[in-house]
Motif scaffolding. Structure first.
Motif, short mmCIF file in Angstrom:
data_model
loop_
_atom_site.label_atom_id
_atom_site.label_comp_id
_atom_site.label_asym_id
_atom_site.label_seq_id
_atom_site.Cartn_x
_atom_site.Cartn_y
_atom_site.Cartn_z
N ILE A 9 180.76 95.10 36.47
CA ILE A 9 181.17 96.03 37.52
C ILE A 9 182.63 96.45 37.36
O ILE A 9 183.01 97.58 37.69
CB ILE A 9 180.93 95.40 38.91
CG1 ILE A 9 179.44 95.08 39.09
CG2 ILE A 9 181.40 96.32 40.03
CD1 ILE A 9 179.13 94.31 40.36
N ALA A 10 183.45 95.55 36.82
CA ALA A 10 184.88 95.84 36.67
C ALA A 10 185.18 96.78 35.50
O ALA A 10 186.26 97.38 35.45
CB ALA A 10 185.65 94.53 36.46
N PHE A 11 184.23 96.95 34.59
CA PHE A 11 184.51 97.71 33.37
C PHE A 11 184.93 99.15 33.67
O PHE A 11 185.92 99.65 33.14
CB PHE A 11 183.30 97.70 32.45
CG PHE A 11 183.49 98.53 31.21
CD1 PHE A 11 184.19 98.03 30.12
CD2 PHE A 11 182.98 99.83 31.12
CE1 PHE A 11 184.39 98.80 28.98
CE2 PHE A 11 183.18 100.60 29.99
CZ PHE A 11 183.88 100.08 28.92
N ALA A 12 184.16 99.85 34.51
CA ALA A 12 184.43 101.28 34.75
C ALA A 12 185.80 101.53 35.38
O ALA A 12 186.56 102.36 34.88
CB ALA A 12 183.32 101.89 35.59
N PRO A 13 186.15 100.85 36.49
CA PRO A 13 187.48 101.13 37.05
C PRO A 13 188.62 100.78 36.09
O PRO A 13 189.64 101.47 36.07
CB PRO A 13 187.52 100.27 38.32
CG PRO A 13 186.42 99.29 38.19
CD PRO A 13 185.38 99.93 37.34
N ARG A 14 188.45 99.74 35.29
CA ARG A 14 189.47 99.44 34.29
C ARG A 14 189.56 100.57 33.28
O ARG A 14 190.66 100.97 32.86
CB ARG A 14 189.13 98.12 33.59
CG ARG A 14 189.50 96.87 34.40
CD ARG A 14 189.19 95.61 33.64
NE ARG A 14 189.62 94.43 34.39
CZ ARG A 14 188.94 93.29 34.45
NH1 ARG A 14 187.80 93.18 33.78
NH2 ARG A 14 189.39 92.28 35.16
N ASN A 15 188.42 101.08 32.88
CA ASN A 15 188.38 102.17 31.90
C ASN A 15 189.05 103.43 32.46
O ASN A 15 189.63 104.22 31.70
CB ASN A 15 186.94 102.46 31.51
CG ASN A 15 186.83 103.40 30.33
OD1 ASN A 15 187.44 103.18 29.30
ND2 ASN A 15 186.03 104.45 30.48
N PRO B 159 194.69 100.11 38.63
CA PRO B 159 195.58 98.96 38.52
C PRO B 159 194.81 97.64 38.65
O PRO B 159 193.90 97.54 39.48
CB PRO B 159 196.56 99.15 39.69
CG PRO B 159 196.57 100.63 39.93
CD PRO B 159 195.16 101.07 39.65
N GLU B 160 195.20 96.66 37.85
CA GLU B 160 194.47 95.40 37.80
C GLU B 160 194.42 94.71 39.17
O GLU B 160 193.41 94.07 39.51
CB GLU B 160 195.10 94.47 36.76
CG GLU B 160 194.27 93.24 36.43
CD GLU B 160 192.92 93.58 35.79
OE1 GLU B 160 191.96 92.81 36.00
OE2 GLU B 160 192.85 94.62 35.09
N GLU B 161 195.47 94.87 39.98
CA GLU B 161 195.49 94.21 41.29
C GLU B 161 194.45 94.80 42.25
O GLU B 161 194.15 94.19 43.29
CB GLU B 161 196.89 94.29 41.92
CG GLU B 161 197.43 95.69 42.15
CD GLU B 161 198.22 96.22 40.98
OE1 GLU B 161 199.03 97.15 41.19
OE2 GLU B 161 198.06 95.69 39.85
N ARG C 164 187.70 96.33 44.30
CA ARG C 164 186.74 97.35 43.87
C ARG C 164 185.38 96.71 43.53
O ARG C 164 184.32 97.22 43.91
CB ARG C 164 187.27 98.08 42.64
CG ARG C 164 188.39 99.05 42.89
CD ARG C 164 187.89 100.38 43.44
NE ARG C 164 188.93 101.39 43.39
CZ ARG C 164 188.98 102.36 42.48
NH1 ARG C 164 188.06 102.45 41.57
NH2 ARG C 164 189.97 103.24 42.51
N VAL C 165 185.44 95.61 42.77
CA VAL C 165 184.21 94.94 42.34
C VAL C 165 183.42 94.44 43.54
O VAL C 165 182.21 94.67 43.65
CB VAL C 165 184.53 93.78 41.38
CG1 VAL C 165 183.29 92.92 41.14
CG2 VAL C 165 185.07 94.31 40.06
N LYS C 166 184.09 93.77 44.47
CA LYS C 166 183.39 93.19 45.61
C LYS C 166 182.86 94.27 46.56
O LYS C 166 181.77 94.15 47.12
CB LYS C 166 184.31 92.22 46.34
CG LYS C 166 184.61 90.98 45.51
CD LYS C 166 185.57 90.04 46.19
CE LYS C 166 185.81 88.80 45.33
NZ LYS C 166 186.81 87.88 45.91
N GLU C 167 183.62 95.34 46.72
CA GLU C 167 183.17 96.44 47.57
C GLU C 167 181.94 97.12 46.97
O GLU C 167 180.97 97.42 47.67
CB GLU C 167 184.29 97.47 47.74
CG GLU C 167 183.91 98.65 48.62
CD GLU C 167 185.03 99.68 48.72
OE1 GLU C 167 184.77 100.76 49.29
OE2 GLU C 167 186.15 99.41 48.24
#
Length: 279
Positions: free
Chosen positions: A105-111, A115-117, A122-125
């Protein structure tokens, strides 16, 4: 704010012996907070249409705009369009790759450069929005059920916070409980203001959940309108390979045999109408 498709056409392998027209003169508008289902048999052009909506395929004929931005090959707004229009491919669980659900789930927003913080929130939401329990975040996605894998794939798109969500046959291969659960999930996203485009051959979900339905046949519009309008059109002009829901087919058969029955896909409405007419 809306997605506007005008006179869209597409041809695969133009100018070759394999030339195939996939779309011809398709037009519609999807506003945020509404649900459009695109129905049709295999090869009707549904997936090709869906891939135009976030710029995977650029229009050859006609136009596609997203919130006023034109979808064009290598266009200046292409990155922003893809950020606003999330696309879930058919059988998305076959594209899972990360070791844990969290990393998937974290891959897309990181891409996208989030920001990492902000990633954890984002993942939990996104997991909550997709109906995934947080206890699943540390699990391997390959250990989950088919329905849960589908939710992970949807959450991995939702984590980028799109304004529109296009899903290509998301109920394919799911049991009836998982199909209803997924439809409820999409209804909740719509109520939250997201525009939904559901590409499907399942007219039960298309008719019972959508604000509007577009039926394709051979890349052309066979019907477009409210679910009731589209069902009436399909009863008059059936589309090969597209089966009416059982209740709708029964209602049509009853009317053909002289009974007073409504144009409906809802068994409760049909039952009540038959009960009233029998008095």
């Amino acid at each position: 704010m809306s997605i506007i498709v005008k006179n869209l056409g597409h041809v695969y392998h133009p100018g070759t012996p394999l030339e195939t027209r996939s779309l011809c003169d398709i037009s519609f508008e999807l506003e945020r907070g509404t649900w459009l289902s695109v129905a049709g048999h295999t090869g009707s052009g549904k997936s090709t249409l869906g891939q135009h909506l976030n710029g995977i395929i650029a229009p050859m004929e006609g136009t596609v705009t997203v919130d006023g931005m034109a979808v064009k090959e290598k266009g200046p707004d292409l990155r922003e369009i893809r950020a606003r229009v999330g696309l879930v491919f058919q059988y998305p669980e076959q594209q899972l790759f990360a070791e844990t659900v969290y990393e998937e789930i974290a891959f897309a927003p990181r891409n996208w450069g989030t920001p990492e913080e902000e990633i954890d929130a984002r993942v939990k939401e996104a997991a909550r929005a997709a109906g995934l329990d947080e206890s699943r975040l540390t699990r391997s996605p390959f250990q989950l059920s088919g329905g849960e894998k589908r939710k992970v794939a949807i959450a991995s798109v939702l984590s980028s916070k799109p304004d529109y969500l296009v899903l290509d046959e998301p109920t394919a291969g799911l049991d009836s409980f998982s199909r209803r659960e997924l439809a409820d999930l999409l209804a909740g996203l719509k109520e939250g203001g997201m525009g939904i485009v559901l590409i499907t051959h399942d007219l039960d979900i298309a008719l019972s959940r959508s604000d509007a339905v577009l039926v394709l046949d051979g890349g052309r519009e066979a019907a477009l309108g409210t679910p009731a309008e589209v069902l009436a059109r399909l009863e008059e002009n059936p589309v090969p390979g597209l089966r009416l829901p059982d209740v709708a087919a029964l209602s049509l058969l009853l009317r053909q045999r002289g009974r007073k029955a409504p144009v409906t896909w809802d068994w409760r409405e049909l039952k009540n109408a038959l009960f009233r007419s029998s008095k």
